[in-house]
Design an enzyme around this catalytic site. Structure first.
Site, PDB file in Angstrom:
ATOM      1  CG  ASN A 195      -8.147  -1.743  -5.021  1.00 32.53           C
ATOM      2  OD1 ASN A 195      -7.278  -2.597  -4.838  1.00 32.53           O
ATOM      3  ND2 ASN A 195      -8.353  -0.777  -4.135  1.00 32.53           N
ATOM      4  CG  ASP A 243      -2.084   0.924   1.100  1.00 34.91           C
ATOM      5  OD1 ASP A 243      -2.338   1.415  -0.015  1.00 34.91           O
ATOM      6  OD2 ASP A 243      -2.754   1.182   2.126  1.00 34.91           O
TER       7      ASP A 243
END
Ligand code: IPE
Ligand code: IPE
Ligand code: MG
Length: 256
Positions: free
Chosen positions: A82, A34
């Site tokens: 996402n 991330d």
């Protein structure tokens, strides 16, 4: 000194990384990669520049994991959530497996790495699927480290599918509901052939799981770092392994 030399001689990679420097090497490491977007923004670059930089870090960490003798490396590459991102970004992310594999598949084949993908791959664009199918096929005969990409993966989706399939087994008379065990549920998860992760790493300072391996992480050691994924290095990776090495895993029991 002699001991150190001897241990280096036992290092199969022969590149000077002393694998014996760690007391315990985790069998299965999972990573929530991330911080690509914030890394880019900090440099005044578009988010996709962060994803491109992140892809190169994947290569470095795969090599590092392989050198350490880790058996399974699971990388969270794209979540079922996402898709909510801007179309341009999603399109770019869906091109990344092709980019990554066009420059790297040869090395993976040579390194005896087995590429796997877990997630709802039916819903990926055809070009993305072709790239991952080829990688899985080209490495199917390998028996070294498993490089498992979580792609269009969501843990709740995975568990829901497992429950649905178990319910069908009950309806068809293949399973008595009274006999359902944890093992039965695990069998229907996408990770059925792997042990649970021993170590989870999340970069970028976020302390959450974001729908990643909720069942499998029940007793996993967790390690968080503020470093953004594109800045993550082999040294950071070793730091995480070192922390893992020193932890006492009790699984609810007692250790002296
Ligand atoms: C991780 O980086 C990569 C993916 C989720 C695909 P992000 O894109 O989430 O980066 P941040 O969290 O916005 O910085
Ligand atoms: C998790 O990161 C998904 C991946 C790393 C692929 P996100 O950036 O999507 O997670 P949130 O939105 O911060 O929880
Ligand atoms: Mg993020």
């Amino acid at each position: 000194m002699l001991e150190k030399l001897a241990s280096q001689q036992h290092n199969p990679s022969g590149d000077g990384v002393d694998v014996n420097a760690f007391e315990n090497i985790p069998r299965h490491v999972a990573i929530i990669m991330d911080g690509n977007g914030r890394w880019a923004r900090r440099r005044g670059l578009p988010r996709i520049a962060g994803h491109r930089a992140g892809m190169n870090v994947v290569k470095k960490i795969v090599r590092a994991a392989d050198r350490l003798g880790i058996e399974i490396l699971t990388l969270y590459a794209f979540s079922t959530e996402n898709w909510k991102r801007p179309k341009d970004e999603v399109d770019y992310l869906m091109r990344l497996p092709e980019q990554f594999l066009s420059s790297y598949l040869k090395e993976l084949v040579e390194k005896n790495v087995q590429v796997r993908v877990m997630g709802d791959i039916e819903r990926l664009p055809a070009h993305t699927r072709r790239a991952v199918d080829k990688a899985m096929a080209d490495t199917a005969a390998n028996d070294g480290m498993v490089l498992n990409f979580a792609l269009n993966y969501g843990s709740r989706h995975e568990i829901t599918e497992a429950v649905r399939r178990l319910a069908i087994d009950v309806r068809e008379g293949r399973k008595d509901p009274e006999d359902i065990t944890e093992k039965d549920i695990a069998k229907y998860l996408l990770t059925n052939v792997y042990p649970d992760p021993d170590l989870l790493i999340r970069t970028s300072g976020e302390i959450r799981l974001s729908n990643f391996m909720l069942w499998q992480l029940a007793y996993t050691e967790l390690w968080f770092t503020d470093v953004y994924w594109p800045d993550f290095t082999e040294d950071h990776f070793h730091e995480a392994i070192r922390h893992y090495s020193g932890r006492s895993r009790r699984y609810g029991g007692v250790k002296e």
